[in-house]
Design an enzyme around this catalytic site. Structure first.
Site, PDB file in Angstrom:
ATOM      1  CD  GLU A  53      -4.212   3.378   9.455  1.00  0.00           C
ATOM      2  OE1 GLU A  53      -4.002   2.518   9.863  1.00  0.00           O
ATOM      3  OE2 GLU A  53      -3.352   2.982   7.996  1.00  0.00           O
ATOM      4  CE  LYS A  77      -8.669  -3.969   3.572  1.00  0.00           C
ATOM      5  NZ  LYS A  77      -7.764  -4.150   1.634  1.00  0.00           N
ATOM      6  CG  ASN A 100      -6.618  -6.785   0.748  1.00  0.00           C
ATOM      7  OD1 ASN A 100      -7.453  -6.526   1.065  1.00  0.00           O
ATOM      8  ND2 ASN A 100      -5.518  -6.459   0.298  1.00  0.00           N
ATOM      9  CB  THR A 110      -1.270  -5.850  -1.310  1.00  0.00           C
ATOM     10  OG1 THR A 110       0.121  -5.219  -0.091  1.00  0.00           O
ATOM     11  CG2 THR A 110      -2.895  -4.794  -1.632  1.00  0.00           C
ATOM     12  CE1 TYR A 122      -7.063   1.547   2.094  1.00  0.00           C
ATOM     13  CE2 TYR A 122      -9.006   1.932   2.143  1.00  0.00           C
ATOM     14  CZ  TYR A 122      -8.640   1.167   2.599  1.00  0.00           C
ATOM     15  OH  TYR A 122      -8.391  -0.425   3.414  1.00  0.00           O
ATOM     16  NE  ARG A 178       1.480  -4.043   5.927  1.00  0.00           N
ATOM     17  CZ  ARG A 178       1.180  -3.813   4.955  1.00  0.00           C
ATOM     18  NH1 ARG A 178       0.157  -2.840   5.211  1.00  0.00           N
ATOM     19  NH2 ARG A 178       1.279  -3.749   4.010  1.00  0.00           N
ATOM     20  CG  HIS A 211      -5.993  -1.386   6.447  1.00  0.00           C
ATOM     21  ND1 HIS A 211      -5.286  -0.774   5.713  1.00  0.00           N
ATOM     22  CD2 HIS A 211      -6.216  -1.228   8.224  1.00  0.00           C
ATOM     23  CE1 HIS A 211      -4.587   0.402   6.415  1.00  0.00           C
ATOM     24  NE2 HIS A 211      -4.670   0.251   7.634  1.00  0.00           N
ATOM     25  NE  ARG A 234      -4.208  -8.166   2.864  1.00  0.00           N
ATOM     26  CZ  ARG A 234      -3.676  -7.326   3.186  1.00  0.00           C
ATOM     27  NH1 ARG A 234      -2.123  -6.537   3.132  1.00  0.00           N
ATOM     28  NH2 ARG A 234      -3.884  -5.676   3.403  1.00  0.00           N
ATOM     29  CG  PHE A 240      -6.310   0.813  -6.675  1.00  0.00           C
ATOM     30  CD1 PHE A 240      -6.412   1.245  -5.211  1.00  0.00           C
ATOM     31  CD2 PHE A 240      -4.804   1.077  -7.168  1.00  0.00           C
ATOM     32  CE1 PHE A 240      -5.708   1.615  -4.876  1.00  0.00           C
ATOM     33  CE2 PHE A 240      -3.556   1.038  -6.351  1.00  0.00           C
ATOM     34  CZ  PHE A 240      -4.208   0.866  -4.814  1.00  0.00           C
TER      35      PHE A 240
HETATM   36  P1  GDP Z   1      -1.693  -2.736   1.768  1.00  0.00           P
HETATM   37  O1  GDP Z   1      -1.165  -1.802   2.922  1.00  0.00           O
HETATM   38  O2  GDP Z   1      -1.475  -4.008   1.590  1.00  0.00           O
HETATM   39  O3  GDP Z   1      -3.405  -2.504   2.229  1.00  0.00           O
HETATM   40  O4  GDP Z   1      -1.985  -2.391   0.143  1.00  0.00           O
HETATM   41  P2  GDP Z   1      -2.115  -1.040  -0.291  1.00  0.00           P
HETATM   42  O5  GDP Z   1      -1.734   0.279   0.768  1.00  0.00           O
HETATM   43  O6  GDP Z   1      -1.231  -0.749  -1.340  1.00  0.00           O
HETATM   44  O7  GDP Z   1      -3.102  -0.689  -0.642  1.00  0.00           O
HETATM   45  C1  GDP Z   1      -4.533  -0.389  -0.026  1.00  0.00           C
HETATM   46  C2  GDP Z   1      -5.434  -1.647  -0.626  1.00  0.00           C
HETATM   47  O8  GDP Z   1      -5.878  -0.860  -1.393  1.00  0.00           O
HETATM   48  C3  GDP Z   1      -5.070  -2.701  -0.517  1.00  0.00           C
HETATM   49  O9  GDP Z   1      -5.125  -3.588   0.710  1.00  0.00           O
HETATM   50  C4  GDP Z   1      -6.367  -3.014  -1.664  1.00  0.00           C
HETATM   51  O10 GDP Z   1      -7.546  -3.378  -1.022  1.00  0.00           O
HETATM   52  C5  GDP Z   1      -7.120  -2.207  -2.449  1.00  0.00           C
HETATM   53  N1  GDP Z   1      -5.521  -2.300  -3.323  1.00  0.00           N
HETATM   54  C6  GDP Z   1      -4.606  -2.174  -3.421  1.00  0.00           C
HETATM   55  N2  GDP Z   1      -3.946  -2.448  -4.346  1.00  0.00           N
HETATM   56  C7  GDP Z   1      -4.633  -2.433  -5.613  1.00  0.00           C
HETATM   57  C8  GDP Z   1      -4.958  -2.654  -7.260  1.00  0.00           C
HETATM   58  O11 GDP Z   1      -3.858  -2.838  -7.449  1.00  0.00           O
HETATM   59  N3  GDP Z   1      -6.173  -2.335  -7.431  1.00  0.00           N
HETATM   60  C9  GDP Z   1      -7.207  -2.533  -6.489  1.00  0.00           C
HETATM   61  N4  GDP Z   1      -8.044  -2.824  -7.481  1.00  0.00           N
HETATM   62  N5  GDP Z   1      -7.440  -2.335  -5.532  1.00  0.00           N
HETATM   63  C10 GDP Z   1      -5.869  -2.773  -5.163  1.00  0.00           C
END
Ligand code: GDP
Length: 140
Positions: free
Chosen positions: A128, A11, A114, A93, A51, A87, A117, A104, A59
């Site tokens: 994807e 990222k 973070n 996350t 996304y 993962r 992805h 991370r 968010f």
């Molecule tokens: P991942 O699979 O671990 O990447 O997590 P998710 O699919 O839940 O979320 C996708 C992405 O959205 C994350 O990697 C973060 O960049 C962002 N994200 C997730 N949760 C939050 C949050 O609570 N706040 C904000 N600002 N971004 C978030």
């Protein structure tokens, strides 16, 4: 478990801090092979599409803005149990909850910025990968 593929993004927070090599080192050390890789600037349309599952989340706008704020590295990773393995290498996350030694934990700036992805299932990995790569850009 047979060899499988997963999709990865390094990222903007990580490319900005010159962490591409350090992250690739962790990927390769885990036994995953980088069989496709390119540096791109994600468009707003691409980020919103990628996304899309999060579009009702508070968010979402901030996430799209972050993902288009700088270059990203999109990657195809291959190896035994690649989806789950990556993962694990990525960590939780929220970097505050990530295990020691994960990407991370070591590199992420926040729950949003973070650093990486990784697909959450083999089915999503296929979708994807097809979203960002032409077949001839993947060489195993
Ligand atoms: P991942 O699979 O671990 O990447 O997590 P998710 O699919 O839940 O979320 C996708 C992405 O959205 C994350 O990697 C973060 O960049 C962002 N994200 C997730 N949760 C939050 C949050 O609570 N706040 C904000 N600002 N971004 C978030």
């Amino acid at each position: 478990m047979a060899s499988e593929r997963t999709f990865s993004i390094i990222k903007p927070d990580a490319t900005k801090r010159n962490l591409t090599g350090a992250i690739n080192q962790k990927i390769e050390a885990a036994g995953l092979r980088i069989i496709g890789q390119k540096r791109i600037r994600m468009s707003q349309t691409q980020a919103e599409g990628f996304y899309g599952v999060h579009k009702e989340r508070p968010f979402f706008k901030s996430l799209v803005s972050f993902m288009t704020s700088g270059p990203v590295i999109v990657q195809v990773l291959q190896g035994d149990n690649a989806v789950l393995k990556y993962r694990e290498v990525m960590g939780a996350t929220d970097p505050a909850k990530a295990n020691a030694g994960t990407i991370r934990k070591e590199f992420a700036e926040s729950i949003e910025a973070n650093s990486v992805h990784g697909s959450d299932s083999a089915e999503n990995a296929k979708i994807e990968i097809e979203f960002f790569f032409k077949p001839e850009e993947i060489v195993d």
